[in-house]
Design a protein around this motif. Structure first.
Motif, short mmCIF file in Angstrom:
data_model
loop_
_atom_site.label_atom_id
_atom_site.label_comp_id
_atom_site.label_asym_id
_atom_site.label_seq_id
_atom_site.Cartn_x
_atom_site.Cartn_y
_atom_site.Cartn_z
N CYS A 7 62.77 36.61 92.55
CA CYS A 7 64.14 36.89 92.11
C CYS A 7 64.91 37.82 93.02
O CYS A 7 66.13 37.99 92.85
CB CYS A 7 64.14 37.45 90.69
N GLY A 8 64.25 38.45 93.98
CA GLY A 8 64.94 39.36 94.89
C GLY A 8 65.12 40.77 94.38
O GLY A 8 65.71 41.61 95.07
N TYR A 9 64.61 41.08 93.19
CA TYR A 9 64.74 42.43 92.63
C TYR A 9 64.18 43.45 93.62
O TYR A 9 63.12 43.25 94.21
CB TYR A 9 63.98 42.52 91.31
N ASN B 13 47.67 36.08 101.26
CA ASN B 13 47.22 35.81 99.90
C ASN B 13 48.00 36.68 98.91
O ASN B 13 47.59 36.85 97.77
CB ASN B 13 45.72 36.07 99.74
N GLY B 14 49.13 37.23 99.36
CA GLY B 14 49.87 38.14 98.51
C GLY B 14 51.33 37.77 98.36
O GLY B 14 51.90 37.08 99.20
N LEU B 15 51.90 38.24 97.27
CA LEU B 15 53.34 38.13 97.03
C LEU B 15 53.83 39.46 96.48
O LEU B 15 53.15 40.07 95.65
CB LEU B 15 53.66 37.03 96.01
N CYS B 16 54.97 39.90 96.92
CA CYS B 16 55.62 41.04 96.29
C CYS B 16 56.41 40.48 95.10
O CYS B 16 57.30 39.64 95.27
CB CYS B 16 56.57 41.72 97.28
N GLY C 175 56.39 23.72 100.71
CA GLY C 175 57.63 24.29 101.24
C GLY C 175 57.89 25.69 100.73
O GLY C 175 59.00 26.20 100.89
N HIS C 176 56.87 26.31 100.11
CA HIS C 176 57.00 27.65 99.55
C HIS C 176 58.18 27.75 98.60
O HIS C 176 58.97 28.69 98.62
CB HIS C 176 57.10 28.70 100.68
N ARG C 177 58.27 26.71 97.75
CA ARG C 177 59.30 26.71 96.71
C ARG C 177 58.66 27.04 95.37
O ARG C 177 57.49 26.74 95.13
CB ARG C 177 60.03 25.37 96.67
N LEU D 112 61.06 30.81 98.16
CA LEU D 112 60.69 32.21 98.02
C LEU D 112 61.63 33.10 98.81
O LEU D 112 62.17 32.70 99.85
CB LEU D 112 59.26 32.44 98.52
N VAL D 113 61.81 34.32 98.33
CA VAL D 113 62.55 35.34 99.06
C VAL D 113 61.54 36.03 99.99
O VAL D 113 60.68 36.77 99.54
CB VAL D 113 63.17 36.38 98.10
N GLY D 114 61.62 35.77 101.30
CA GLY D 114 60.66 36.34 102.24
C GLY D 114 59.47 35.41 102.45
O GLY D 114 59.44 34.30 101.92
#
Length: 297
Positions: free
Chosen positions: A183-185, A214-217, A236-238, A264-266
């Motif tokens: 969400c970009g928060y 293997n990570g996501l913020c 597509g990292h959607r 994704l954002v980033g």
């Protein structure tokens, strides 16, 4: 007898990282009920609905019967089953367990050990939680099974040999420039980020490495939904949103269903995105059901 070692080595069906937390869920449920009533037993017909709900919420995407762990946990030496005919499980079929009045409880030697050393219950529970579930779900799962755990004692040897990397959080949050990938928060108090967490895509408990790919913020809300299988990451990292998620409010639409199909954002340029193998594991082992179609812009 080393009950921690026995708890850490429950025999489970396993192939290629497939999740099979059926026995750990029943074990945690039994520990919670023991904490409530040390002399009680769990009649299958009375707890079947509770166990089915636990499997649906915290188990793998494919539906399975609670009769399976009720019968098979006996082989691990931590659980016993009796029927109206006497000791012994009648089998792993729902009908057999119901018709014979099957009831289970923790094995006699384990019950005796828990009475002698009450703190052992919390240590066993933490082993089961650490080995089979991500930290974001531990509190909810304890509440679901009725477990009240004290804070872990300091200075005690780690019960789980493999340790998480303390650097992963900083590396992942930096890679995503301190923004939630969904969400970009990017909230902060002064210079300190708040409500942002480093999520493992392939769970640490299932061999997921402490690597940036293997990570996501994620913000706290989307981390919880990601680990619950409501959200995922597709080709597509959607962003994937489960069709099983239902929310009619404006907030549910804006924060969840409207994410379907968004990129994704980033991460920032030069950083490895989530690896395909880790995305595929999460989609097959955590994400629930089919994804919703992309939301029209």
């Amino acid at each position: 007898m080393d009950w921690l070692e026995r708890s850490a080595t429950l025999r489970q069906w396993s192939r290629g990282g497939t999740r099979a937390p059926h026995k750990p869920l029943l074990f945690l449920y039994a520990l919670g009920r023991f904490q409530e009533n040390a002399d009680g037993e769990l009649r299958y017909g009375a707890v079947e609905e509770d166990l089915a709900r636990l499997l649906a919420e915290y188990g793998p995407p494919n539906r399975t019967s609670p009769a399976y762990p009720f019968h098979h946990l006996v082989s691990d030496g931590v659980w016993e089953v009796r029927t109206e005919r006497g000791p012994g499980s009648p089998g792993s079929g729902v009908r057999e367990l119901r018709e014979t009045g099957a009831a289970g409880r923790l094995a006699p030697d384990l019950r005796a050990a828990l009475r002698r050393e009450p703190a052992l219950l919390g240590r066993i529970a933490r082993v089961l939680l650490d080995l089979h579930f991500p930290p974001s779900l531990h509190g909810d799962l304890c509440e679901a099974v009725g477990l009240e755990l004290e804070e872990p004692e300091t200075g005690r040897r780690p019960e789980v040999r493999r340790q998480r990397s303390r650097r992963m959080r900083d590396l992942v949050l930096t890679a995503y420039e301190y923004r939630c990938a969904f969400c970009g928060y990017d909230g902060r108090i002064g210079t300190v980020p708040v409500g942002l967490e480093a999520a493992h895509v392939r769970w640490w408990a299932f061999g997921g490495p402490d690597d940036v790919d293997n990570g996501l913020c994620l913000c706290s809300l989307h981390h919880k939904l990601f680990d619950k299988g409501v959200l995922g990451v597709g080709d597509g990292h959607r962003i994937l949103v489960s069709q099983r998620f239902i929310g009619h409010s404006t907030a549910a639409h804006e924060h969840v269903t409207a994410l379907a199909g968004r990129p994704l954002v980033g991460p920032q340029p030069g950083t490895r995105p989530v690896a395909a193998a880790h995305r595929a594991w999460h989609t097959s082992q955590v994400f629930h059901g089919a994804p919703r179609p992309a939301t029209a812009p």
